[in-house]
Design a protein around this motif. Structure first.
Motif, PDB file in Angstrom:
ATOM      1  N   ALA A  25      74.666 120.175  91.995  1.00  0.00           N
ATOM      2  CA  ALA A  25      75.807 120.335  91.087  1.00  0.00           C
ATOM      3  C   ALA A  25      75.653 119.514  89.810  1.00  0.00           C
ATOM      4  N   ASP A  26      75.079 118.334  89.898  1.00  0.00           N
ATOM      5  CA  ASP A  26      74.953 117.474  88.708  1.00  0.00           C
ATOM      6  C   ASP A  26      73.983 118.035  87.685  1.00  0.00           C
ATOM      7  N   PHE A  27      73.153 118.986  88.077  1.00  0.00           N
ATOM      8  CA  PHE A  27      72.164 119.551  87.163  1.00  0.00           C
ATOM      9  C   PHE A  27      72.624 120.869  86.528  1.00  0.00           C
ATOM     10  N   ALA A  28      73.749 121.386  86.967  1.00  0.00           N
ATOM     11  CA  ALA A  28      74.224 122.679  86.455  1.00  0.00           C
ATOM     12  C   ALA A  28      74.595 122.555  84.983  1.00  0.00           C
ATOM     13  N   ASP A  29      74.147 123.508  84.160  1.00  0.00           N
ATOM     14  CA  ASP A  29      74.469 123.492  82.735  1.00  0.00           C
ATOM     15  C   ASP A  29      75.173 124.777  82.296  1.00  0.00           C
ATOM     16  N   GLU A  30      75.626 125.575  83.270  1.00  0.00           N
ATOM     17  CA  GLU A  30      76.414 126.757  82.980  1.00  0.00           C
ATOM     18  C   GLU A  30      77.226 127.090  84.228  1.00  0.00           C
ATOM     19  N   PRO A  31      78.261 127.905  84.105  1.00  0.00           N
ATOM     20  CA  PRO A  31      79.074 128.242  85.285  1.00  0.00           C
ATOM     21  C   PRO A  31      78.228 128.887  86.376  1.00  0.00           C
ATOM     22  N   ASP A  32      78.571 128.601  87.613  1.00  0.00           N
ATOM     23  CA  ASP A  32      77.876 129.169  88.766  1.00  0.00           C
ATOM     24  C   ASP A  32      78.497 130.498  89.154  1.00  0.00           C
ATOM     25  N   ALA A  33      77.675 131.466  89.491  1.00  0.00           N
ATOM     26  CA  ALA A  33      78.185 132.764  89.953  1.00  0.00           C
ATOM     27  C   ALA A  33      77.092 133.489  90.709  1.00  0.00           C
ATOM     28  N   GLY A  34      77.496 134.314  91.659  1.00  0.00           N
ATOM     29  CA  GLY A  34      76.574 135.210  92.334  1.00  0.00           C
ATOM     30  C   GLY A  34      76.710 136.602  91.736  1.00  0.00           C
ATOM     31  N   PHE A  35      75.614 137.180  91.284  1.00  0.00           N
ATOM     32  CA  PHE A  35      75.668 138.481  90.605  1.00  0.00           C
ATOM     33  C   PHE A  35      74.267 139.073  90.533  1.00  0.00           C
ATOM     34  N   ALA A  36      74.220 140.346  90.213  1.00  0.00           N
ATOM     35  CA  ALA A  36      72.952 141.014  89.911  1.00  0.00           C
ATOM     36  C   ALA A  36      73.241 142.179  88.984  1.00  0.00           C
ATOM     37  N   LEU A  82      75.035 136.815  82.551  1.00  0.00           N
ATOM     38  CA  LEU A  82      76.213 137.683  82.551  1.00  0.00           C
ATOM     39  C   LEU A  82      76.729 137.909  81.140  1.00  0.00           C
ATOM     40  N   ASP A  83      76.551 136.942  80.262  1.00  0.00           N
ATOM     41  CA  ASP A  83      76.985 137.126  78.877  1.00  0.00           C
ATOM     42  C   ASP A  83      76.156 138.210  78.188  1.00  0.00           C
ATOM     43  N   VAL A  84      74.878 138.297  78.527  1.00  0.00           N
ATOM     44  CA  VAL A  84      74.041 139.365  77.967  1.00  0.00           C
ATOM     45  C   VAL A  84      74.512 140.726  78.472  1.00  0.00           C
ATOM     46  N   LEU A  85      74.861 140.821  79.744  1.00  0.00           N
ATOM     47  CA  LEU A  85      75.412 142.079  80.255  1.00  0.00           C
ATOM     48  C   LEU A  85      76.724 142.410  79.564  1.00  0.00           C
ATOM     49  N   ARG A  86      77.571 141.400  79.376  1.00  0.00           N
ATOM     50  CA  ARG A  86      78.841 141.622  78.672  1.00  0.00           C
ATOM     51  C   ARG A  86      78.585 142.168  77.266  1.00  0.00           C
ATOM     52  N   PHE A  87      77.589 141.626  76.580  1.00  0.00           N
ATOM     53  CA  PHE A  87      77.224 142.120  75.249  1.00  0.00           C
ATOM     54  C   PHE A  87      76.901 143.602  75.289  1.00  0.00           C
ATOM     55  N   LEU A  88      76.108 144.020  76.275  1.00  0.00           N
ATOM     56  CA  LEU A  88      75.732 145.438  76.358  1.00  0.00           C
ATOM     57  C   LEU A  88      76.951 146.317  76.611  1.00  0.00           C
ATOM     58  N   LEU A  89      77.805 145.909  77.546  1.00  0.00           N
ATOM     59  CA  LEU A  89      78.911 146.763  77.967  1.00  0.00           C
ATOM     60  C   LEU A  89      80.083 146.744  77.001  1.00  0.00           C
ATOM     61  N   SER A  90      80.236 145.666  76.248  1.00  0.00           N
ATOM     62  CA  SER A  90      81.418 145.513  75.401  1.00  0.00           C
ATOM     63  C   SER A  90      81.344 146.306  74.106  1.00  0.00           C
ATOM     64  N   GLY A  91      80.142 146.669  73.697  1.00  0.00           N
ATOM     65  CA  GLY A  91      79.992 147.328  72.400  1.00  0.00           C
ATOM     66  C   GLY A  91      79.871 146.372  71.244  1.00  0.00           C
ATOM     67  N   ASP A  92      79.824 145.061  71.486  1.00  0.00           N
ATOM     68  CA  ASP A  92      79.654 144.093  70.404  1.00  0.00           C
ATOM     69  C   ASP A  92      78.366 144.389  69.646  1.00  0.00           C
ATOM     70  N   PRO A  93      78.363 144.223  68.320  1.00  0.00           N
ATOM     71  CA  PRO A  93      77.155 144.527  67.554  1.00  0.00           C
ATOM     72  C   PRO A  93      76.047 143.504  67.717  1.00  0.00           C
ATOM     73  N   SER A  94      76.385 142.256  68.094  1.00  0.00           N
ATOM     74  CA  SER A  94      75.350 141.231  68.171  1.00  0.00           C
ATOM     75  C   SER A  94      75.768 140.118  69.120  1.00  0.00           C
ATOM     76  N   LEU A  95      74.781 139.327  69.503  1.00  0.00           N
ATOM     77  CA  LEU A  95      74.998 138.138  70.318  1.00  0.00           C
ATOM     78  C   LEU A  95      73.992 137.102  69.863  1.00  0.00           C
ATOM     79  N   GLN A  96      74.492 135.954  69.470  1.00  0.00           N
ATOM     80  CA  GLN A  96      73.632 134.852  69.041  1.00  0.00           C
ATOM     81  C   GLN A  96      73.718 133.751  70.088  1.00  0.00           C
ATOM     82  N   TRP A  97      72.573 133.191  70.424  1.00  0.00           N
ATOM     83  CA  TRP A  97      72.552 132.180  71.474  1.00  0.00           C
ATOM     84  C   TRP A  97      71.325 131.297  71.314  1.00  0.00           C
ATOM     85  N   ARG A  98      71.485 130.016  71.652  1.00  0.00           N
ATOM     86  CA  ARG A  98      70.373 129.083  71.579  1.00  0.00           C
ATOM     87  C   ARG A  98      70.159 128.448  72.941  1.00  0.00           C
TER      88      ARG A  98
END
Length: 244
Positions: A169-180, A216-232
């Motif tokens: 848990a101390d090493f997690a740097d994003e929300p935890d979730a089970g998905f595919a 999951l954010d990348v999947l959200r980008f595809l499904l939402s119709g957003d024109p772009s997603l910027q991430w570092r």
């Protein structure tokens, strides 16, 4: 910059088991949680028993995206952490001075789920399993685009992860979730949603943890119709664009 077309998609997470639910989720996303497991009715019961929850999630979405009679389609399986629960079983056995289970070891390696899928389908085509840190999705897309550039007419891209064991848990740097989720991708100009991915080293710190796991954010980008997603992430700036 790479580009490809997403010809078909499928996804599974607790509480999100059909396409309409996922489209609604993309408009108001939340972190999936729960202990449900896919039915995976495409796999005979005797074989299904060997597959743990993470593998069932990944294989379920792949089954939904790949036609039953198809074979030889290159596969890219991508998971940041893999089946870390099985790895913990091995570590706990060693800590208790007990012999680790050969079966658990064999199914804990990073390509085990991809191998199980190819065995279930009796498919001797190319498959690869990748892990690329926070940028695992982008790494997998580059791999898929490379296969398309080498002449593959399409590639099956499967992205999956599970919550980390509490000890991490101390090493997690994003929300935890089970998905595919699974994308059936083709070259630029094929039917489907055209997507472009670019990147550059702009220096600076990584993005702070978002409200969703990045995959999951990348999947959200595809499904939402957003024109772009910027991430570092991991020192690289990534730029997603639609219809590019």
């Amino acid at each position: 910059m790479i580009g490809f077309s997403v010809k078909q998609w499928a996804a599974w997470a607790p509480g999100l088991v059909d396409r309409d639910a996922w489209r609604a989720w993309a408009s108001a996303p939340w972190v999936p949680s729960g202990t449900e497991t896919p039915a995976l009715q495409e796999v005979p019961a005797m074989q299904r028993r060997r597959i743990e929850r993470l593998g069932r999630m990944a294989i379920q979405t792949a089954c939904w995206c790949q036609e039953a009679e198809e074979s030889g389609v290159p596969l890219v399986f991508a998971s940041r952490h893999g089946d870390v629960a099985r790895s913990m079983e091995l570590l706990e056995a060693l800590a208790a001075d007990e012999p680790p289970s050969p079966t658990t070891f064999g199914l804990s390696v990073h390509n085990a789920i991809a191998a199980l899928y190819s065995i279930l389908r009796r498919d001797r085509g190319n498959y690869v399993a990748v892990a690329g840190g926070r940028a695992t999705v982008e790494t997998a897309c580059i791999e898929a685009a490379s296969l398309l550039a080498d002449g593959a007419p399409e590639v099956l891209l499967v992205v999956y992860d599970a919550p980390l064991p509490a000890v991490y848990a101390d090493f997690a740097d994003e929300p935890d979730a089970g998905f595919a989720w699974c994308w059936r991708v083709g070259p630029v100009g094929a039917e489907g949603d055209a997507v472009a991915l670019g990147w550059n080293d702009e220096g600076g710190a990584d993005d702070t943890p978002a409200a969703l796991p990045h995959a999951l954010d990348v999947l959200r980008f595809l499904l939402s119709g957003d024109p772009s997603l910027q991430w570092r992430g991991d020192g690289t700036a990534w730029h997603w664009r639609r219809n590019a």
